[in-house]
Design a protein around this motif. Structure first.
Motif, PDB file in Angstrom:
ATOM      1  N   ALA A  97     -14.166  -1.986   0.337  1.00  0.00           N
ATOM      2  CA  ALA A  97     -12.788  -1.100   0.169  1.00  0.00           C
ATOM      3  C   ALA A  97     -11.643  -1.879   0.283  1.00  0.00           C
ATOM      4  O   ALA A  97     -10.790  -1.667  -0.503  1.00  0.00           O
ATOM      5  CB  ALA A  97     -13.001   0.159   0.903  1.00  0.00           C
ATOM      6  N   LEU A  98     -11.377  -2.695   1.248  1.00  0.00           N
ATOM      7  CA  LEU A  98     -10.286  -3.294   1.696  1.00  0.00           C
ATOM      8  C   LEU A  98      -9.876  -4.395   0.612  1.00  0.00           C
ATOM      9  O   LEU A  98      -8.952  -4.672  -0.133  1.00  0.00           O
ATOM     10  CB  LEU A  98     -10.296  -4.059   3.055  1.00  0.00           C
ATOM     11  N   ARG A  99     -10.931  -5.076   0.259  1.00  0.00           N
ATOM     12  CA  ARG A  99     -10.934  -6.378  -0.792  1.00  0.00           C
ATOM     13  C   ARG A  99     -10.555  -5.505  -2.216  1.00  0.00           C
ATOM     14  O   ARG A  99      -9.741  -5.955  -2.926  1.00  0.00           O
ATOM     15  CB  ARG A  99     -12.260  -7.043  -1.109  1.00  0.00           C
ATOM     16  N   GLU A 100     -11.143  -4.395  -2.725  1.00  0.00           N
ATOM     17  CA  GLU A 100     -10.957  -3.593  -3.935  1.00  0.00           C
ATOM     18  C   GLU A 100      -9.533  -3.297  -3.735  1.00  0.00           C
ATOM     19  O   GLU A 100      -8.637  -3.258  -4.739  1.00  0.00           O
ATOM     20  CB  GLU A 100     -11.769  -2.627  -4.183  1.00  0.00           C
ATOM     21  N   GLY A 101      -8.900  -2.666  -2.683  1.00  0.00           N
ATOM     22  CA  GLY A 101      -7.452  -2.294  -2.666  1.00  0.00           C
ATOM     23  C   GLY A 101      -6.652  -3.331  -2.819  1.00  0.00           C
ATOM     24  O   GLY A 101      -5.309  -3.159  -3.451  1.00  0.00           O
ATOM     25  N   LEU A 102      -6.845  -4.539  -2.237  1.00  0.00           N
ATOM     26  CA  LEU A 102      -5.825  -5.681  -2.301  1.00  0.00           C
ATOM     27  C   LEU A 102      -5.952  -5.949  -3.816  1.00  0.00           C
ATOM     28  O   LEU A 102      -4.587  -6.574  -4.240  1.00  0.00           O
ATOM     29  CB  LEU A 102      -6.309  -6.747  -1.192  1.00  0.00           C
ATOM     30  N   LEU A 103      -6.915  -6.169  -4.380  1.00  0.00           N
ATOM     31  CA  LEU A 103      -6.984  -6.402  -5.685  1.00  0.00           C
ATOM     32  C   LEU A 103      -6.250  -5.539  -6.693  1.00  0.00           C
ATOM     33  O   LEU A 103      -5.623  -5.882  -7.846  1.00  0.00           O
ATOM     34  CB  LEU A 103      -8.536  -6.713  -6.196  1.00  0.00           C
ATOM     35  N   ARG A 104      -6.163  -4.338  -6.473  1.00  0.00           N
ATOM     36  CA  ARG A 104      -5.428  -3.426  -7.369  1.00  0.00           C
ATOM     37  C   ARG A 104      -4.046  -3.732  -6.996  1.00  0.00           C
ATOM     38  O   ARG A 104      -3.124  -2.930  -7.698  1.00  0.00           O
ATOM     39  CB  ARG A 104      -5.796  -1.969  -6.795  1.00  0.00           C
ATOM     40  N   HIS A 105      -3.353  -4.079  -5.501  1.00  0.00           N
ATOM     41  CA  HIS A 105      -2.251  -4.186  -5.346  1.00  0.00           C
ATOM     42  C   HIS A 105      -1.794  -5.604  -4.892  1.00  0.00           C
ATOM     43  O   HIS A 105      -1.283  -5.724  -3.857  1.00  0.00           O
ATOM     44  CB  HIS A 105      -1.724  -3.307  -4.005  1.00  0.00           C
ATOM     45  N   PRO A 106      -1.962  -6.660  -5.890  1.00  0.00           N
ATOM     46  CA  PRO A 106      -2.065  -8.117  -5.378  1.00  0.00           C
ATOM     47  C   PRO A 106      -0.609  -8.374  -5.037  1.00  0.00           C
ATOM     48  O   PRO A 106      -0.381  -9.215  -4.404  1.00  0.00           O
ATOM     49  CB  PRO A 106      -2.011  -8.629  -6.951  1.00  0.00           C
ATOM     50  N   ALA A 107       0.639  -7.762  -5.585  1.00  0.00           N
ATOM     51  CA  ALA A 107       1.866  -8.006  -5.275  1.00  0.00           C
ATOM     52  C   ALA A 107       2.054  -7.680  -3.643  1.00  0.00           C
ATOM     53  O   ALA A 107       3.005  -8.023  -2.902  1.00  0.00           O
ATOM     54  CB  ALA A 107       2.902  -7.314  -5.972  1.00  0.00           C
ATOM     55  N   VAL A 108       1.341  -6.786  -3.151  1.00  0.00           N
ATOM     56  CA  VAL A 108       1.330  -6.314  -1.643  1.00  0.00           C
ATOM     57  C   VAL A 108       0.751  -7.538  -0.755  1.00  0.00           C
ATOM     58  O   VAL A 108       0.904  -7.708   0.472  1.00  0.00           O
ATOM     59  CB  VAL A 108       0.923  -5.159  -1.409  1.00  0.00           C
ATOM     60  N   LEU A 109      -0.062  -8.427  -1.481  1.00  0.00           N
ATOM     61  CA  LEU A 109      -0.784  -9.407  -0.593  1.00  0.00           C
ATOM     62  C   LEU A 109      -0.085 -10.055   0.427  1.00  0.00           C
ATOM     63  O   LEU A 109      -0.275 -10.402   1.663  1.00  0.00           O
ATOM     64  CB  LEU A 109      -1.621 -10.390  -1.553  1.00  0.00           C
ATOM     65  N   PRO A 110       1.161 -10.784   0.064  1.00  0.00           N
ATOM     66  CA  PRO A 110       1.956 -11.395   1.027  1.00  0.00           C
ATOM     67  C   PRO A 110       2.094 -10.660   2.152  1.00  0.00           C
ATOM     68  O   PRO A 110       2.386 -11.419   3.191  1.00  0.00           O
ATOM     69  CB  PRO A 110       3.202 -11.913   0.137  1.00  0.00           C
ATOM     70  N   LEU A 111       2.660  -9.371   2.093  1.00  0.00           N
ATOM     71  CA  LEU A 111       2.918  -8.598   3.049  1.00  0.00           C
ATOM     72  C   LEU A 111       1.614  -8.425   4.161  1.00  0.00           C
ATOM     73  O   LEU A 111       1.689  -8.534   5.399  1.00  0.00           O
ATOM     74  CB  LEU A 111       3.380  -7.010   2.713  1.00  0.00           C
ATOM     75  N   VAL A 112       0.567  -8.213   3.546  1.00  0.00           N
ATOM     76  CA  VAL A 112      -0.595  -7.971   4.268  1.00  0.00           C
ATOM     77  C   VAL A 112      -1.234  -9.276   4.987  1.00  0.00           C
ATOM     78  O   VAL A 112      -1.757  -9.066   6.208  1.00  0.00           O
ATOM     79  CB  VAL A 112      -1.738  -7.412   3.376  1.00  0.00           C
ATOM     80  N   ALA A 113      -0.714 -10.435   4.368  1.00  0.00           N
ATOM     81  CA  ALA A 113      -1.316 -11.651   5.023  1.00  0.00           C
ATOM     82  C   ALA A 113      -0.213 -12.115   6.067  1.00  0.00           C
ATOM     83  O   ALA A 113      -0.662 -13.127   6.852  1.00  0.00           O
ATOM     84  CB  ALA A 113      -1.364 -12.638   3.728  1.00  0.00           C
ATOM     85  N   SER A 114       0.882 -11.560   6.128  1.00  0.00           N
ATOM     86  CA  SER A 114       1.943 -11.919   6.979  1.00  0.00           C
ATOM     87  C   SER A 114       2.309 -11.060   8.169  1.00  0.00           C
ATOM     88  O   SER A 114       3.011 -11.432   8.936  1.00  0.00           O
ATOM     89  CB  SER A 114       2.896 -12.554   6.243  1.00  0.00           C
ATOM     90  N   ARG A 115       1.878  -9.910   8.242  1.00  0.00           N
ATOM     91  CA  ARG A 115       2.314  -8.781   8.972  1.00  0.00           C
ATOM     92  C   ARG A 115       1.285  -8.158   9.444  1.00  0.00           C
ATOM     93  O   ARG A 115       0.290  -7.774   8.730  1.00  0.00           O
ATOM     94  CB  ARG A 115       3.370  -7.649   8.618  1.00  0.00           C
ATOM     95  N   PRO A 116       1.386  -7.953  10.814  1.00  0.00           N
ATOM     96  CA  PRO A 116       0.230  -6.928  11.610  1.00  0.00           C
ATOM     97  C   PRO A 116       0.495  -5.541  11.042  1.00  0.00           C
ATOM     98  O   PRO A 116       1.550  -4.986  10.627  1.00  0.00           O
ATOM     99  CB  PRO A 116       0.729  -7.186  13.150  1.00  0.00           C
ATOM    100  N   ALA A 117      -0.877  -4.911  11.048  1.00  0.00           N
ATOM    101  CA  ALA A 117      -1.005  -3.469  10.853  1.00  0.00           C
ATOM    102  C   ALA A 117      -0.247  -2.828  11.929  1.00  0.00           C
ATOM    103  O   ALA A 117      -1.533  -2.384  12.734  1.00  0.00           O
ATOM    104  CB  ALA A 117      -2.276  -3.140  10.328  1.00  0.00           C
ATOM    105  N   VAL A 118       0.641  -2.224  12.198  1.00  0.00           N
ATOM    106  CA  VAL A 118       1.100  -1.544  13.365  1.00  0.00           C
ATOM    107  C   VAL A 118       1.562  -0.314  13.196  1.00  0.00           C
ATOM    108  O   VAL A 118       2.047   0.224  14.247  1.00  0.00           O
ATOM    109  CB  VAL A 118       1.998  -2.626  14.193  1.00  0.00           C
ATOM    110  N   THR A 119       1.133   0.577  12.340  1.00  0.00           N
ATOM    111  CA  THR A 119       1.962   1.881  12.153  1.00  0.00           C
ATOM    112  C   THR A 119       0.870   2.806  12.856  1.00  0.00           C
ATOM    113  O   THR A 119      -0.250   2.484  13.091  1.00  0.00           O
ATOM    114  CB  THR A 119       1.915   2.287  10.678  1.00  0.00           C
TER     115      THR A 119
END
Length: 221
Positions: A97-119
């Motif tokens: 599901a995470l892979r599919e979500g990332l492929l749906r929103h490729p423009a967000v990939l740089p954020l996901v790859a560079s920032r921790p998930a901290v919310t």
């Protein structure tokens, strides 16, 4: 005019129907259509038909907005781990599901790859996953290792998929590889012609299954 309770008045910046979630949905839509560089408080305000300053009542700064976009992608994968049949299936479905979500929103990939998930929402999901793994016999440290390994692999694999996607006839594509000299590269050309081991989804699932088998030997029970 009859006397009565004074009606509640909206404070500055408040708008009917505006919420943090609505803002994040709009931000994700904007980034999908126009790219990450187009995301500003002003452009987002225009999309929502509010003043940019209004948004700060819900997201205090642009960093918080970026954290919210990361949250959106991770949260889309969280239901895969709800009431799982077993921990392996839960992690397998989460990775998918995470892979599919990332492929749906490729423009967000740089954020996901560079920032921790901290919310708070993403940390709640991490806590729930660690609880599931420790309940299934994982030591806490190894539960965190397992979740981190699956998450980091999924992000990295998807980044490579998005960045290295080429036409099959271009250098590195399957049709291009199939035309290499078979005397020198018999296995590469055969794999390209037979389409063996070239499907990204199949390759991803194979690697995730291999990780889960390793976790089962090293961490559970």
């Amino acid at each position: 005019m009859t006397a009565g309770k004074p009606s509640a008045r909206r404070g500055p910046g408040q708008r009917v129907g505006l919420s943090r979630q609505r803002i994040l949905d709009a931000a994700l839509d904007l980034v999908d259509r126009r790219g990450l560089k187009a995301l500003t408080m002003r452009s987002l305000g225009e999309q929502l038909d509010v003043e940019a300053m209004t948004l700060y009542h819900y997201v205090p700064n642009k960093d918080a907005l970026h954290d919210g976009l990361v949250e959106q992608v991770f949260r889309s994968a969280a239901p895969a781990m709800a009431e799982p049949a077993d921990w392996q299936e839960a992690l397998r479905e989460y990775a998918k599901a995470l892979r599919e979500g990332l492929l749906r929103h490729p423009a967000v990939l740089p954020l996901v790859a560079s920032r921790p998930a901290v919310t708070q929402a993403t940390l709640d999901d991490v806590e729930a996953c660690l609880r599931m793994l420790t309940d299934n016999g994982f030591a806490l440290g190894r539960a965190l290792h397992a979740l981190n390994a699956v998450t980091v692999f999924t992000i990295g694999h998807t980044v490579m998929e998005a960045q290295l996607a080429v036409d099959t006839h271009e250098a590195g594509g399957t049709d291009w590889l199939a035309q290499l000299a078979t005397e020198r590269y018999p296995l590469i050309t055969k794999a390209a012609r037979d389409r063996a081991g070239v499907d990204d989804e199949e390759r991803f699932a194979f690697a995730v299954d291999a990780m889960l088998l390793g976790f089962d030997k090293l961490c559970s029970g």
